[in-house]
Motif scaffolding. Structure first.
Motif, PDB file in Angstrom:
ATOM      1  N   GLY A 187       0.812  -1.230   0.000  1.00 39.00           N
ATOM      2  CA  GLY A 187       0.000   0.000   0.000  1.00 39.00           C
ATOM      3  C   GLY A 187       0.835   1.265   0.000  1.00 39.00           C
ATOM      4  O   GLY A 187       0.471   2.259   0.612  1.00 39.00           O
ATOM      5  N   MET A 188       1.941   1.235  -0.694  1.00 41.47           N
ATOM      6  CA  MET A 188       2.849   2.392  -0.712  1.00 41.47           C
ATOM      7  C   MET A 188       2.834   3.157  -2.032  1.00 41.47           C
ATOM      8  O   MET A 188       3.461   4.218  -2.145  1.00 41.47           O
ATOM      9  N   ALA A 189       2.142   2.633  -3.025  1.00 42.05           N
ATOM     10  CA  ALA A 189       2.139   3.294  -4.338  1.00 42.05           C
ATOM     11  C   ALA A 189       1.349   4.594  -4.285  1.00 42.05           C
ATOM     12  O   ALA A 189       0.379   4.718  -3.540  1.00 42.05           O
ATOM     13  N   ASN A 190       1.761   5.547  -5.067  1.00 41.75           N
ATOM     14  CA  ASN A 190       0.974   6.780  -5.218  1.00 41.75           C
ATOM     15  C   ASN A 190       0.672   6.988  -6.692  1.00 41.75           C
ATOM     16  O   ASN A 190       1.337   6.415  -7.561  1.00 41.75           O
ATOM     17  N   PRO A 191      -0.341   7.804  -6.994  1.00 41.47           N
ATOM     18  CA  PRO A 191      -0.788   7.931  -8.378  1.00 41.47           C
ATOM     19  C   PRO A 191       0.295   8.385  -9.361  1.00 41.47           C
ATOM     20  O   PRO A 191       0.322   7.922 -10.502  1.00 41.47           O
ATOM     21  N   GLN A 192       1.182   9.267  -8.935  1.00 41.95           N
ATOM     22  CA  GLN A 192       2.237   9.712  -9.851  1.00 41.95           C
ATOM     23  C   GLN A 192       3.151   8.546 -10.213  1.00 41.95           C
ATOM     24  O   GLN A 192       3.495   8.336 -11.374  1.00 41.95           O
ATOM     25  N   GLN A 193       3.497   7.769  -9.196  1.00 51.93           N
ATOM     26  CA  GLN A 193       4.379   6.622  -9.416  1.00 51.93           C
ATOM     27  C   GLN A 193       3.696   5.560 -10.284  1.00 51.93           C
ATOM     28  O   GLN A 193       4.293   5.003 -11.204  1.00 51.93           O
ATOM     29  N   VAL A 194       2.434   5.299  -9.982  1.00 46.85           N
ATOM     30  CA  VAL A 194       1.682   4.302 -10.756  1.00 46.85           C
ATOM     31  C   VAL A 194       1.610   4.723 -12.218  1.00 46.85           C
ATOM     32  O   VAL A 194       1.826   3.913 -13.127  1.00 46.85           O
ATOM     33  N   TYR A 195       1.323   5.988 -12.424  1.00 46.05           N
ATOM     34  CA  TYR A 195       1.235   6.470 -13.796  1.00 46.05           C
ATOM     35  C   TYR A 195       2.571   6.286 -14.520  1.00 46.05           C
ATOM     36  O   TYR A 195       2.627   5.749 -15.625  1.00 46.05           O
ATOM     37  N   GLU A 196       3.638   6.723 -13.854  1.00 46.64           N
ATOM     38  CA  GLU A 196       4.962   6.653 -14.468  1.00 46.64           C
ATOM     39  C   GLU A 196       5.378   5.198 -14.766  1.00 46.64           C
ATOM     40  O   GLU A 196       5.787   4.870 -15.881  1.00 46.64           O
ATOM     41  N   TYR A 197       5.231   4.325 -13.763  1.00 48.65           N
ATOM     42  CA  TYR A 197       5.635   2.928 -13.961  1.00 48.65           C
ATOM     43  C   TYR A 197       4.767   2.265 -15.044  1.00 48.65           C
ATOM     44  O   TYR A 197       5.267   1.497 -15.869  1.00 48.65           O
ATOM     45  N   SER A 198       3.486   2.563 -15.031  1.00 43.85           N
ATOM     46  CA  SER A 198       2.569   1.939 -15.990  1.00 43.85           C
ATOM     47  C   SER A 198       2.894   2.368 -17.416  1.00 43.85           C
ATOM     48  O   SER A 198       2.941   1.535 -18.335  1.00 43.85           O
ATOM     49  N   GLY A 219      -5.384   4.917   1.696  1.00 45.45           N
ATOM     50  CA  GLY A 219      -6.497   5.633   1.059  1.00 45.45           C
ATOM     51  C   GLY A 219      -6.294   5.956  -0.415  1.00 45.45           C
ATOM     52  O   GLY A 219      -7.129   6.625  -1.019  1.00 45.45           O
ATOM     53  N   MET A 220      -5.186   5.480  -0.995  1.00 39.73           N
ATOM     54  CA  MET A 220      -4.884   5.849  -2.378  1.00 39.73           C
ATOM     55  C   MET A 220      -5.280   4.788  -3.396  1.00 39.73           C
ATOM     56  O   MET A 220      -4.965   4.919  -4.589  1.00 39.73           O
ATOM     57  N   GLY A 221      -5.969   3.736  -2.942  1.00 42.75           N
ATOM     58  CA  GLY A 221      -6.255   2.605  -3.822  1.00 42.75           C
ATOM     59  C   GLY A 221      -6.969   3.001  -5.108  1.00 42.75           C
ATOM     60  O   GLY A 221      -6.516   2.684  -6.213  1.00 42.75           O
TER      61      GLY A 221
ATOM     62  N   GLY B 221     -12.916  10.106  -2.489  1.00 40.13           N
ATOM     63  CA  GLY B 221     -12.464  11.446  -2.119  1.00 40.13           C
ATOM     64  C   GLY B 221     -11.144  11.845  -2.768  1.00 40.13           C
ATOM     65  O   GLY B 221     -11.048  12.883  -3.433  1.00 40.13           O
ATOM     66  N   LEU B 222     -10.124  11.019  -2.600  1.00 38.66           N
ATOM     67  CA  LEU B 222      -8.812  11.382  -3.149  1.00 38.66           C
ATOM     68  C   LEU B 222      -8.785  11.249  -4.669  1.00 38.66           C
ATOM     69  O   LEU B 222      -8.065  11.989  -5.351  1.00 38.66           O
ATOM     70  N   SER B 223      -9.570  10.323  -5.205  1.00 38.34           N
ATOM     71  CA  SER B 223      -9.668  10.217  -6.670  1.00 38.34           C
ATOM     72  C   SER B 223     -10.283  11.494  -7.239  1.00 38.34           C
ATOM     73  O   SER B 223      -9.891  11.960  -8.316  1.00 38.34           O
ATOM     74  N   ASN B 224     -11.229  12.056  -6.516  1.00 36.98           N
ATOM     75  CA  ASN B 224     -11.830  13.304  -6.973  1.00 36.98           C
ATOM     76  C   ASN B 224     -10.834  14.466  -6.900  1.00 36.98           C
ATOM     77  O   ASN B 224     -10.850  15.360  -7.753  1.00 36.98           O
TER      78      ASN B 224
END
Lengths: 311, 311
Positions: A187-198, A219-221, B221-224
């Motif tokens: 549960g350590m991934a963040n959206p910027q990292q996910v986007y970049e790796y993907s 909370g970032m799932g 929430g955070l997705s928004n």
């Protein structure tokens, strides 16, 4: 410049239900074969096209999965659905084959420290150790799916560099695996990292089918799902009722809940082919079986449409 | 075509702490003046540049906010910080002015049914009813901020059309309000909708400063926030410890938690100027004061960096 009103999400997302394996193996309560079959059959009925039904590992190591052979033998199967099982070695793969499983998942940790501590092998050595499984799978018509755990972060190493992930991907390619998931086990991934790796793995490995696997620990799932979708990835693991948890953060949330994922996508107009009402009913049933509350927003609050008051 | 490795998020986000008002007014426990001042002063110290310190409404209607005058008189103020208070009418604005508040928030529901039921006025009539407040504010150097509640969905009407939101925006413009928030009071917004509404209002009203206000009722929430950032919006309300709740979904999550928001943005490399460790400490203090658990992922699981084990 006028911005588009829509972001470039995929129109259709495949939800991979991992609850029967990844969810239930973290529960203290052992479900009966009948209970597991009910959850599997209902999930498929609800729309799951890929479902991880259990694992073929040593029953002493994971007692929750000791009856996977029996579950598979007794459950009804629907054509076109991928019934996926986790295996750790050739012995497990043979058990899977014996009950007619056509898709097996092999997991390797991207983190060298984690992998060495667990298996006394580097991630690359661990993948190469699966060469025998790959040969067996090819000979028996079993499709392999590779799961790269701690692909974003590891509790020993912190952030896992993309180069390390790519090194593991290359090894999986060498043994002939063409579907891979990047798993945010901790549960350590963040959206910027996910986007970049993907974006990077999709560009570099165009012939691999990518799956993303997120936990909602911080909370970032669902935000990570959004990031993955923006990078064009169309398959996401999720777990009924949000089971799973994080061994390093007791009490923390588990996998993203199937009903939360399907709800968000459905509100966004993205097709999952999943019956949300039935998904919610399955989540409730899971809670009955395990006997405790779980982290699922939609199980708690209901769907958006549920609170609209008739006048 | 090669995709960019980074999405176009803003480099810097302003976190607007709404806890002292929006959070505490939903709690049964009445905090003391000293406790409120501690939370306000510590939040500012942690980095909040905009903080909603309370409301000037009838003490019988909202007993939790009955001592806002005293709180404001006694708290230490820091230059450059916006201490914002909610007011409902001229009487409230006068009370705010009397204690030196320089920023007041006026709330109107975008949903005609909701607005008519609450105030016996349409949303447009409700905004125009604030004309006197606007005149008073201009004469006394008070900046006004308009909050459009149920801007995405309403429990009476379901999805609220963008045209309806725009109609309310226009009325706010007419009375001279130049900062507006779109509030997802009911937790019904989804990222696609947030992106679409945000892009459209920013394009149509280039001279308005936009704020987004989300609840995490259904886990979105955070997705928004991500969707809002992709549309270029740079200000987000959040609430320490994730207080708030939803009156229509008992037990559901409240506002997005400040510590969850700051954590995600910090992991993404986006600057908030907010000290996360202190944000977490404030969240814990809030829980001590109110005496119960709250929906905050980071309070439960810790930061990503917290689980990295020293070897």
């Amino acid at each position: 410049m006028t911005m588009q009103n829509k972001l470039a999400w995929p129109k259709k997302i495949t939800v991979c239900e991992v609850g029967p394996r990844d969810g239930l193996q973290n529960e203290k309560v052992l479900l009966t074969v009948e209970q597991k079959i009910e959850l599997i059959e209902r999930s498929v009925q609800a729309g799951a096209k890929i479902i991880e039904i259990g694992s073929f590992v040593h029953p002493k190591a994971v007692p929750q999965m000791a009856d996977t052979d029996e579950v598979v033998k007794k459950m009804k199967r629907v054509d076109g659905v991928e019934y996926r099982a986790l295996v750790m070695n050739l012995r497990g793969l043979e058990r899977a084959e014996a009950v007619g499983i056509k898709k097996a998942k092999l997991t390797v940790s991207a983190s060298p420290t984690h992998s060495l501590k667990n298996l006394n092998k580097t991630p690359e050595e661990a993948v190469r150790g699966f060469a025998e499984c790959a040969k067996y799978a090819a000979a028996h018509g079993i499709e392999l799916s590779g799961a790269i755990s701690t692909a974003f972060g590891c509790c020993f190493e912190g952030r896992v560099p993309l180069e390390q992930v790519i090194s593991v991907v290359k090894c999986f390619k060498e043994i002939g695996v063409s579907e891979l998931s990047l798993s945010d086990t901790t549960g350590m991934a963040n959206p910027q990292q996910v986007y970049e790796y993907s974006v990077k793995v999709r560009e570099q490995f165009t012939d691999i089918d990518w799956v993303l696997h997120f936990h909602n620990t911080r909370g970032m799932g669902l935000s990570n799902v959004m990031a993955g979708m923006l990078a064009g990835i169309e398959r996401y693991d999720s777990c009924f009722a949000g089971l799973g948890g994080c061994p390093f953060a007791p009490g923390a949330s588990g996998n993203i809940a199937t009903e939360d994922l399907v709800h968000m996508l459905s509100e966004m107009g993205i097709d999952t082919g999943y019956d949300l009402a039935e998904g919610i009913a399955i989540g409730r049933r899971v809670r009955e079986f395990i006997g405790h509350d779980t982290d699922s927003s939609v199980l708690r609050a209901g769907r958006c449409s549920d609170i609209v008051i008739e006048q």
